[in-house]
Design an enzyme around this catalytic site. Structure first.
Site, PDB file in Angstrom:
ATOM      1  N   LYS A 200       0.849  -1.200   0.000  1.00 20.68           N
ATOM      2  CA  LYS A 200       0.000   0.000   0.000  1.00 20.68           C
ATOM      3  C   LYS A 200       0.882   1.246   0.000  1.00 20.68           C
ATOM      4  O   LYS A 200       1.488   1.594   1.009  1.00 20.68           O
ATOM      5  CB  LYS A 200      -0.935   0.058   1.224  1.00 20.68           C
ATOM      6  CG  LYS A 200      -2.045   1.084   0.971  1.00 20.68           C
ATOM      7  CD  LYS A 200      -2.697   1.615   2.217  1.00 20.68           C
ATOM      8  CE  LYS A 200      -1.968   2.750   2.842  1.00 20.68           C
ATOM      9  NZ  LYS A 200      -1.837   3.976   2.022  1.00 20.68           N
ATOM     10  N   CYS A 309      13.361  10.831   6.902  1.00 18.43           N
ATOM     11  CA  CYS A 309      13.195  10.443   8.314  1.00 18.43           C
ATOM     12  C   CYS A 309      14.494  10.617   9.087  1.00 18.43           C
ATOM     13  O   CYS A 309      14.457  10.857  10.287  1.00 18.43           O
ATOM     14  CB  CYS A 309      12.617   9.041   8.441  1.00 18.43           C
ATOM     15  SG  CYS A 309      13.330   7.898   7.291  1.00 18.43           S
TER      16      CYS A 309
HETATM   17  P1  ADP Z   1       2.752  10.874   7.285  1.00 17.87           P
HETATM   18  O1  ADP Z   1       2.233  11.449   8.571  1.00 17.87           O
HETATM   19  O2  ADP Z   1       4.138  11.272   7.019  1.00 17.87           O
HETATM   20  O3  ADP Z   1       1.823  10.993   6.118  1.00 17.87           O
HETATM   21  P2  ADP Z   1       1.875   8.279   8.013  1.00 17.87           P
HETATM   22  O4  ADP Z   1       2.545   7.478   9.051  1.00 17.87           O
HETATM   23  O5  ADP Z   1       0.559   8.909   8.332  1.00 17.87           O
HETATM   24  O6  ADP Z   1       2.930   9.335   7.547  1.00 17.87           O
HETATM   25  O7  ADP Z   1       1.680   7.443   6.678  1.00 17.87           O
HETATM   26  C1  ADP Z   1       2.545   6.441   6.222  1.00 17.87           C
HETATM   27  C2  ADP Z   1       1.720   5.339   5.579  1.00 17.87           C
HETATM   28  O8  ADP Z   1       0.852   4.783   6.570  1.00 17.87           O
HETATM   29  C3  ADP Z   1       0.811   5.804   4.449  1.00 17.87           C
HETATM   30  O9  ADP Z   1       0.789   4.797   3.455  1.00 17.87           O
HETATM   31  C4  ADP Z   1      -0.548   5.925   5.134  1.00 17.87           C
HETATM   32  O10 ADP Z   1      -1.643   5.768   4.260  1.00 17.87           O
HETATM   33  C5  ADP Z   1      -0.483   4.757   6.102  1.00 17.87           C
HETATM   34  N1  ADP Z   1      -1.381   4.872   7.265  1.00 17.87           N
HETATM   35  C6  ADP Z   1      -1.819   6.009   7.886  1.00 17.87           C
HETATM   36  N2  ADP Z   1      -2.613   5.704   8.921  1.00 17.87           N
HETATM   37  C7  ADP Z   1      -2.688   4.338   8.976  1.00 17.87           C
HETATM   38  C8  ADP Z   1      -3.341   3.392   9.836  1.00 17.87           C
HETATM   39  N3  ADP Z   1      -4.090   3.789  10.851  1.00 17.87           N
HETATM   40  N4  ADP Z   1      -3.165   2.082   9.590  1.00 17.87           N
HETATM   41  C9  ADP Z   1      -2.395   1.650   8.581  1.00 17.87           C
HETATM   42  N5  ADP Z   1      -1.767   2.483   7.731  1.00 17.87           N
HETATM   43  C10 ADP Z   1      -1.896   3.805   7.918  1.00 17.87           C
END
Ligand code: ADP
Length: 502
Positions: A200, A309
């Site tokens: 994903k 990062c």
């Molecule tokens: P950023 O804050 O830098 O966008 P995230 O950690 O939110 O980083 O996102 C990294 C990845 O995790 C993306 O592919 C995002 O869609 C996914 N993601 C965000 N929230 C969730 C969740 N609750 N469960 C699984 N994947 C998630």
């Protein structure tokens, strides 16, 4: 999207790919729309224009993709394949990525905002090398034989050995800062080990993963071995992490989401590795040439617009050199040209999204309100696009938010220090521990400092150097486990102990 001003710079493949009306999900070797029919727009951060529409996966698609990966893992062509054949497929994929590197770099640039030239020279070059490196491991997965004693059965004899077996179905969830490269960090070891994958990509940057999906088909991977779901974290990511048929999650992203994923994993005993946030220190010792240290520190924070990062976001300079080094960095920052990813003169591009730009500008305001001196930059760059000025904040107390929290943008905080012990303590005094760099030619000081730093990577006289053979990951809240290197392969393998009474 109005590509008219850069169209002449794009390969025909890029133009054709971007012109597709809808980009679909890859499930079991087939491209298909989301079960819900929903789509979302992906945006060019340099122009704020919609590039194209992408299928928005939801729980039903997650279930289909995981079941396809499960079926491919449990039977059919993939588990029957010899290691040498997996190696050959990964090498073929590397060749295809290399042959399409220019197109992939252009797509990455349009979707993420980074320079197409840098995307080609860094992201694509490392992706190709990494697939080749991991292809080699496919034929070198080894268990061990051990002479055992079994103390409660002194008369018995055993032949004993360990087997390394693919862990199973891998959910790979990746971020938007190095979209294709980080996807490769997950796919490479997973495929070398014999796992199947549901990938994903981040919702901000789904395009290169989809292009890679086409190359994976061309390379000849059997259907279902790699499935690709585009969509957001809540609708696509979360159900993937909770699916009972997923055996391992490999995640790169924020510490906040990493913790949510860690909790979800434990419910099903799904194995997980997490590569998370950072607040990496750059430590300049007083034997350095100030101009060299300033150039190194500027590159450590402004590379990829600070969206790294392991970006060197906290600068510590020994007191007597502090003013000199900080004013040099201020000059570098103020002199940087900002522009879109195809502008040859641009040294920095836009941040990935409006949300990210607002977040970074919010942190600059917090820094200012908490007493930081703005040496350079200080806010949004004028005009269209999510551009933020390269910013240097000085004289900030160590406990302030801009020193402690990950900003993930082109914002450097600079602090003076007196002694090596003091700087080592400060370097370690955040929740993170991903990277650190030391700038010095004094060997004994460097060797004394390296073991004191709690970080997964310590660079000396460089920052953010990466290689497929070197493990990358975090101490403390920067994560669990490692990407790259042999260490990353281990995370996609189980160990089975075999006792044969003879
Ligand atoms: P950023 O804050 O830098 O966008 P995230 O950690 O939110 O980083 O996102 C990294 C990845 O995790 C993306 O592919 C995002 O869609 C996914 N993601 C965000 N929230 C969730 C969740 N609750 N469960 C699984 N994947 C998630």
């Amino acid at each position: 999207m109005d590509l008219s001003n850069i169209r002449h710079l794009l390969t025909q493949q890029t133009t054709d790919f971007l012109a597709k009306r809808e980009h679909q999900l890859l499930i079991d070797g087939q491209w298909r729309p989301a079960a819900s029919g929903k789509t979302f727009a992906t945006v060019n951060p340099a122009t704020e224009e919609v590039i194209t529409q992408i299928a928005a996966a939801g729980p039903e698609d997650v279930d289909l993709a995981v079941k396809a990966a499960r079926k491919a893992f449990d039977g059919g062509a993939w588990p029957a394949m010899k290691p040498a054949e997996r190696q050959r497929l990964l090498l073929k994929l590397a060749d295809l990525v290399e042959a399409h590197a220019q197109t992939l770099a252009e797509i990455e640039s349009v979707d993420n905002g980074k320079s197409a030239g840098i995307a080609r020279a860094v992201d694509m070059a490392l992706t190709v090398d990494f697939f080749r490196y991991m292809a080699g491991w496919a034929t070198k997965i080894e268990g061990s034989t051990t002479a055992v004693s079994v103390p409660f059965a002194p008369q018995a004899q055993f032949a004993t050995y360990t087997l390394r077996e693919a862990v199973g179905v891998v959910a790979a969830i990746v971020p938007w800062n190095f979209p294709l490269l980080v996807a490769a960090w997950k796919l490479g070891p997973a495929l070398a080990a014999g796992c199947t994958v549901v990938l994903k990509p981040a919702e901000q940057t789904p395009l290169t993963a989809l292009y890679l999906g086409e190359l994976i088909g061309q390379a000849g991977f059997p259907p279902g071995v790699v499935n690709i779901l585009t969509g957001d974290g809540l609708e696509a990511g979360a159900p993937l992490t909770k699916h009972p048929l997923v055996d391992k999650i490999s995640f790169t992203g924020s510490t906040e989401v990493g913790k949510i994923i860690g909790h979800a994993s434990v419910d099903n005993m799904t194995r997980f590795t997490l590569e998370l946030g950072g607040k990496s220190p750059v430590i300049v010792l007083d034997d350095c040439d100030p101009a060299t240290a300033a150039a190194g520190a500027a590159n450590a924070i402004f590379f990829n617009h600070g969206q790294v990062c392991c970006a060197g976001s906290r600068l510590y300079v020994q007191k007597k050199m502090f003013d000199n080094v900080v004013s040099e960095i201020g000059k570098i920052a103020s002199g940087m040209t900002l522009g879109h990813g195809f502008d040859a003169a641009a040294q920095m591009g836009p941040l990935v999204s409006q949300e990210q730009m607002d977040r970074v500008c919010g942190y600059i305001d917090i820094g200012r309100s908490q007493g930081a001196e703005v040496v350079a930059g200080g806010g949004r760059h004028s005009g269209k696009g999510y551009f933020v000025q390269p910013t240097v904040l000085a004289n900030v107390d160590h406990n302030k938010r801009v020193v402690q929290e990950e900003i993930f943008g082109p914002v450097l905080t600079a602090m003076p220090y007196d002694s090596i012990d003091e700087v080592a303590a400060w370097a370690n005094d955040t929740p993170y521990g991903l990277g650190a760099s030391i700038w010095s030619n004094n060997l004994s000081k460097v060797h004394r400092l390296v073991p004191k730093i709690k970080a997964g990577t310590v660079w000396v006289n460089c920052h953010s150097a990466l290689d497929p053979a070197m493990p990358f990951g975090g101490y403390k809240q920067s994560g669990i486990g490692r990407d790259m290197g042999r260490a990353s392969l281990d995370a996609y393998l189980e160990t089975k102990s075999v006792f044969i009474a003879i």
